[in-house]
Design a protein around this motif. Sequence first.
Motif, PDB file in Angstrom:
ATOM      1  N   VAL A   1       0.842  -1.204   0.000  1.00  8.66           N
ATOM      2  CA  VAL A   1       0.000   0.000   0.000  1.00  8.66           C
ATOM      3  C   VAL A   1       0.873   1.249   0.000  1.00  8.66           C
ATOM      4  O   VAL A   1       0.603   2.234  -0.689  1.00  8.66           O
ATOM      5  CB  VAL A   1      -0.942  -0.010   1.222  1.00  8.66           C
ATOM      6  N   ARG A   2       1.977   1.214   0.793  1.00 11.59           N
ATOM      7  CA  ARG A   2       2.873   2.361   0.866  1.00 11.59           C
ATOM      8  C   ARG A   2       3.567   2.602  -0.468  1.00 11.59           C
ATOM      9  O   ARG A   2       3.853   3.743  -0.835  1.00 11.59           O
ATOM     10  CB  ARG A   2       3.895   2.133   1.990  1.00 11.59           C
TER      11      ARG A   2
ATOM     12  N   VAL B   1       0.580   4.038  -2.927  1.00 12.77           N
ATOM     13  CA  VAL B   1      -0.082   5.306  -2.606  1.00 12.77           C
ATOM     14  C   VAL B   1       0.918   6.241  -1.920  1.00 12.77           C
ATOM     15  O   VAL B   1       1.625   5.822  -0.998  1.00 12.77           O
ATOM     16  CB  VAL B   1      -1.306   5.082  -1.689  1.00 12.77           C
ATOM     17  N   ASP B   2       0.980   7.490  -2.375  1.00 10.35           N
ATOM     18  CA  ASP B   2       1.819   8.535  -1.760  1.00 10.35           C
ATOM     19  C   ASP B   2       0.894   9.613  -1.202  1.00 10.35           C
ATOM     20  O   ASP B   2       0.327  10.424  -1.952  1.00 10.35           O
ATOM     21  CB  ASP B   2       2.774   9.126  -2.788  1.00 10.35           C
ATOM     22  N   ILE B   3       0.726   9.599   0.135  1.00 13.04           N
ATOM     23  CA  ILE B   3      -0.192  10.564   0.742  1.00 13.04           C
ATOM     24  C   ILE B   3       0.413  11.962   0.823  1.00 13.04           C
ATOM     25  O   ILE B   3      -0.290  12.925   1.157  1.00 13.04           O
ATOM     26  CB  ILE B   3      -0.606  10.098   2.159  1.00 13.04           C
TER      27      ILE B   3
ATOM     28  N   VAL C   1      -4.935  16.198   4.901  1.00  6.74           N
ATOM     29  CA  VAL C   1      -4.371  15.086   5.659  1.00  6.74           C
ATOM     30  C   VAL C   1      -4.431  15.444   7.137  1.00  6.74           C
ATOM     31  O   VAL C   1      -4.768  16.572   7.517  1.00  6.74           O
ATOM     32  CB  VAL C   1      -2.916  14.786   5.237  1.00  6.74           C
TER      33      VAL C   1
ATOM     34  N   LYS D   1      -3.401   9.503   6.627  1.00  2.00           N
ATOM     35  CA  LYS D   1      -4.529   9.674   5.712  1.00  2.00           C
ATOM     36  C   LYS D   1      -5.166   8.315   5.450  1.00  2.00           C
ATOM     37  O   LYS D   1      -4.467   7.294   5.352  1.00  2.00           O
ATOM     38  CB  LYS D   1      -4.058  10.295   4.395  1.00  2.00           C
ATOM     39  N   GLU D   2      -6.464   8.322   5.343  1.00  2.00           N
ATOM     40  CA  GLU D   2      -7.189   7.088   5.037  1.00  2.00           C
ATOM     41  C   GLU D   2      -7.171   6.878   3.523  1.00  2.00           C
ATOM     42  O   GLU D   2      -7.730   7.661   2.766  1.00  2.00           O
ATOM     43  CB  GLU D   2      -8.631   7.176   5.543  1.00  2.00           C
ATOM     44  N   VAL D   3      -6.491   5.803   3.105  1.00  2.00           N
ATOM     45  CA  VAL D   3      -6.338   5.553   1.668  1.00  2.00           C
ATOM     46  C   VAL D   3      -7.406   4.590   1.148  1.00  2.00           C
ATOM     47  O   VAL D   3      -7.864   4.707   0.016  1.00  2.00           O
ATOM     48  CB  VAL D   3      -4.931   5.001   1.381  1.00  2.00           C
TER      49      VAL D   3
ATOM     50  N   THR E   1      -8.442   1.685   6.220  1.00  2.00           N
ATOM     51  CA  THR E   1      -6.988   1.581   6.048  1.00  2.00           C
ATOM     52  C   THR E   1      -6.380   2.976   6.151  1.00  2.00           C
ATOM     53  O   THR E   1      -6.645   3.834   5.304  1.00  2.00           O
ATOM     54  CB  THR E   1      -6.623   0.943   4.700  1.00  2.00           C
TER      55      THR E   1
ATOM     56  N   LEU F   1      -2.910   5.204   6.467  1.00  2.00           N
ATOM     57  CA  LEU F   1      -1.479   5.154   6.172  1.00  2.00           C
ATOM     58  C   LEU F   1      -0.793   6.347   6.837  1.00  2.00           C
ATOM     59  O   LEU F   1      -1.280   7.475   6.773  1.00  2.00           O
ATOM     60  CB  LEU F   1      -1.246   5.178   4.668  1.00  2.00           C
TER      61      LEU F   1
END
Length: 483
Positions: free
Chosen positions: A6-7, A10-12, A62, A87-89, A93, A95
Motif C-alpha cells: 500500500v505504501r 499510494v503517496d499521501i 491530511v 490519511k485514510e487511503v 486503512t 497510512l
Amino acid sequence: MCADCVRNEVDITEGIPKQATIHFCRNCERYLQPPAHWVVCTLESRELLALCLKKLRGLNKVRLVDAGFLWTEPHSRRIKVKLTIQKEVFASTILQQQFEVEYVVSGMQCEDCAKVMASNTWKAMVQVRQKVPHKRTFLYLEQLILKHGAHKDTINIKEAKDGLDFFYSQRSHAIRMCEFLAAVVPLKTKASEQLISSDIHNNTTNYKFTYSVELVPICKDDLICLPHKLANSLGNINPLVLCTKVSNSLQMMDPNTLQTAEISCTAYYRTPFTSLTTVTSLIEYYVLDVELCGPRRGKYALADVQVARISDFGKNDTTFFARSHLGNILNPGDHAMGFDLGRANFNNEAFDALNRNALPDVILVKKSYPVRRARNRGRAWRLKHLAKEVEDGMAPRKQEQERVEQDLEMFLRDLEEDPELRSTVNLYKSDAKPKKDAVMGEAEDMDEDDFPEVRLEELLDDLRIDDGPDANADADAEVTEQA
C-alpha cells in the motif's frame, strides 16, 4: 494488499510541496505572515513552526500527527521541518508517512523599515523648542517621554538648535505627541502643512505636516518680575517671585511672604513675560544665622537669614540680611545659592517700575552642598536617554559639549535634592561604584549625613526580557544608556 505494498502504491504526501520560501526582514528581524503582517519569531520557536506550516498547501487534506525542526546552520538561510501525517487511503486503512520540507529564508524589507531607510518618507514632524540658556527643561522632558513611552511611534529623533525634532510616519502620532507635551509642560503649538504631490484624476493629495511646539521660556528656580496687571489678578501678589515648579502650569512663590500663585498656559500667553535671571547666575553664600519669623507652609518656613558671599571670605566683612522661605531647610554653617540683586542690572520694564529701595539685596533660592561637588564621586544610579541624531552641520564644539555636561550635572543634582521631582522620573541602578575621594578644605568639617542621597528602593533594575535577537535590537534602538 499488505502495508508495504500500500505504501508503494499510494503517496499521501502528493500535493504537499517539499520546498517553500519565507520572507525575512534583516533590519527589524521579523518574518512575513501573508498577506502583509510581520511577526517576530526566534529560531526553532513555536511561532516560527506555525508560520512554516501555514505556508504549506494541502495540509488540510491530511491529518498532521507531528512536526519538528531539523538542525541546520543558523547562517545557511535554510530551515528544515520534519512532518508526520496520516490519511485514510482505503476503507478502514490509514497510512502514516514522514517527510521533510525545506524552507528558503529570503531577504525582504518590511514597509516600516523601508519608510525609515528611505528619504522624505516622514509624514509629520514635531519641532520642540525652548529659548533658554540651559537644557534642564529638555532633560526633564526627555525623562517624562521615556517613562510614559511617548516616543514609541517616532521613526527618528534629531537634535536641533534649542530643541528636538520628532519624525512620524502618521499625522495622528504627531498629534498624540503634541497632546502629551501639552499635558506636562506649558506651551503653544502652531501647525503648518506642505503639499508634496496631488492626483487630479483620483482627487488625492499628499501632505507633510509640521507642528511647531514652543515651550514657555520659564524654568524652575528662575527669578521673575510679573507684570503689574498680572500680579494684581493673582491675588495682588508681590511682582518679584520665584518659579518653584513647572508642570502644565507655572507655580510662583513670593519668598518674602510665602504667598503662592498658579499661572496657567492660557494666562501666560495672554500676558507673556520672561525671566529676570536664571540659575546660571546663582551665587554661593555662607549662612551665618537663621531666625524663624513667620508662618510655615508645607516644607517652607519664613525666616530672616544672615549670609555672606563665599567670594568675600578673607577680603571683607560684608554681610546681608535676607527674608527667605528656606527657614526649615537652612541652618547656620550651611551654604545656599541665591541671586545678588545689589549688583545686578536687569533690562526689564516691570522691574524698573519697582521701588528699588524696598528690594532685598539677596534672594536665596536653594540649599547648596559643596562637599558633593568637592568629592566628585560616582553615582550609584543612572538615567536613560533617547537615541538622538545630531542635525546636519551641527557638530558639537568643545565649549558646547562642556555646557551640555554642566547642564546634565545640574539636572542630576536637582534630582538628588528634590524628592518630588525624583518621583516623576525613572532611575536605574548603575554598575559603577561610588568613589571615595578625599575632601579638601572646609568641606572636611561638614556633616555628610545631611547630603541628599537617592535611596536604593527608589531605583529600578534595568531588566530586559530577551526573547531572542530581536529583543536586544529593539531595546538598543529605543534608548542609549548613560551612567
